[in-house]
Design a protein around this motif. Sequence first.
Motif, PDB file in Angstrom:
ATOM      1  N   ARG A 192      58.709  47.676 -29.117  1.00  0.00           N
ATOM      2  CA  ARG A 192      59.132  46.919 -30.298  1.00  0.00           C
ATOM      3  C   ARG A 192      58.377  45.598 -30.389  1.00  0.00           C
TER       4      ARG A 192
ATOM      5  N   MET B 134      58.573  41.928 -30.866  1.00  0.00           N
ATOM      6  CA  MET B 134      59.535  40.827 -30.806  1.00  0.00           C
ATOM      7  C   MET B 134      58.835  39.559 -30.354  1.00  0.00           C
TER       8      MET B 134
ATOM      9  N   PHE C 260      63.435  40.288 -35.960  1.00  0.00           N
ATOM     10  CA  PHE C 260      63.497  39.604 -34.671  1.00  0.00           C
ATOM     11  C   PHE C 260      62.994  38.163 -34.771  1.00  0.00           C
TER      12      PHE C 260
ATOM     13  N   HIS D 146      65.064  34.987 -33.220  1.00  0.00           N
ATOM     14  CA  HIS D 146      64.518  34.027 -32.265  1.00  0.00           C
ATOM     15  C   HIS D 146      64.466  32.617 -32.837  1.00  0.00           C
TER      16      HIS D 146
ATOM     17  N   CYS E 217      72.721  34.770 -32.475  1.00  0.00           N
ATOM     18  CA  CYS E 217      71.258  34.889 -32.406  1.00  0.00           C
ATOM     19  C   CYS E 217      70.739  34.348 -31.081  1.00  0.00           C
TER      20      CYS E 217
ATOM     21  N   ARG F 241      68.729  37.035 -28.513  1.00  0.00           N
ATOM     22  CA  ARG F 241      67.311  36.883 -28.178  1.00  0.00           C
ATOM     23  C   ARG F 241      67.054  36.982 -26.678  1.00  0.00           C
TER      24      ARG F 241
ATOM     25  N   TYR G 184      66.612  40.895 -26.580  1.00  0.00           N
ATOM     26  CA  TYR G 184      65.528  41.444 -27.394  1.00  0.00           C
ATOM     27  C   TYR G 184      64.404  40.410 -27.485  1.00  0.00           C
ATOM     28  N   ASN G 185      63.395  40.564 -26.613  1.00  0.00           N
ATOM     29  CA  ASN G 185      62.292  39.607 -26.585  1.00  0.00           C
ATOM     30  C   ASN G 185      61.034  40.304 -26.057  1.00  0.00           C
TER      31      ASN G 185
END
Length: 387
Positions: A171, A173, A303, A307, A362, A366, A369-370
């Motif tokens: 992904r 990100m 994303f 972030h 958020c 993050r 998901y990074n």
Amino acid sequence: MTDGKRLFFTVTNDLVFDQRMIRICTSLANAGFRVTLVGRAHRDSLPLSPLPFQQRRLRTWFRRGKAFYAEFQLRLFFYLLFQPVDGVCAIDLDTILPCLFISRLRRVPRVYDAHELFCEMQEVVTRPRVYKWWKRIERYAVPRFEHGYTVNGIIAEEFFRLYGVRYGVIRNMPRLKADSTLEAGLLGAGSAADTGAGSATPAALPVGRFFLYQGAVNEGRCFETLIPAMREVSAPLVICGDGNFMPNARALVRQLGLEKKIFFYGMVRPQELPAITRAAYAGITLFDRRGTSNYYSLANRFFDYIHAGIPQLAVNYPAYQEINNYCPIAVLIDEPGIGDIAEALNRLLDNTGLYLTLADNCRQVRLRYNWQEEETALVRFYHQLFN
């Protein structure tokens, strides 16, 4: 051993604004690969920024349509033919044939990086002749790419169903930064930007709260409903990007008399965009349902907003729903109609409790998901490719 292996990645864009490929190529260069990213040159292309990998832009006589794709693929084939290459990666369907033929001639590994279901994009699937042409290429080439990855598990499953190939998931990100300055709803300063501006800085952003759309201004991104919806929303909209729907979007803004409410900033360099995103009150991620690729999408900007610490309006499609179910960071709508969009944006403006909860989430999401997480899988994929 994979150190020093020469990898070529191929795209049909200008390279300067391709955050995903800059991220991928930087990570692989830092892991010891010798990476070259090949794209196209426009007449008005900006200078390339120094990066830890090589960049090459090919010039073409034709700018669009079948003639452009035919010319670019020929130029790409002959460019790669005379390069020292250990592996090639085609980014989406529009560079897949040169990579397939070169990998066979040079007997090197080939990889398919599918950012989307190319043939199911709205601008392709709604044009029968165009669809038939690209579908024929997809049916021929994709089964011959044993190695590949895409942006989410849903699209990976679709490739297996259609062509029997098992692709991984990488992904796109942002890199997680040790940054304590994230403030949801950070207000921009200065005066509203000129609608003809080409590149933006935070100092030129609208005063007060504003919504942000960043990314391709293409068919299927719901601008035909988003722009009219802004008549019912008491905050301006900033659009950072360009694409095939831009003339229509500008015309619609003029038609509705929204020149003082909707501002077009054009393409913004990746190193400048995060500051603009953090300054926004909330982001917007919308796709039309008519293209299967849109329905299965997982957009980069989704994303980017997370972030930046800002909530967003997004469509209630599978990939977005999965992440929002894990931890709510967006207001999701089932149908991106004018009334639904206006109601959702006004909820974000008026419901302070909801907004603060989404913004706080958020900061937590993050951490999961990074790019650090995805980078590990990416580097492992290419090590395994050669080992």
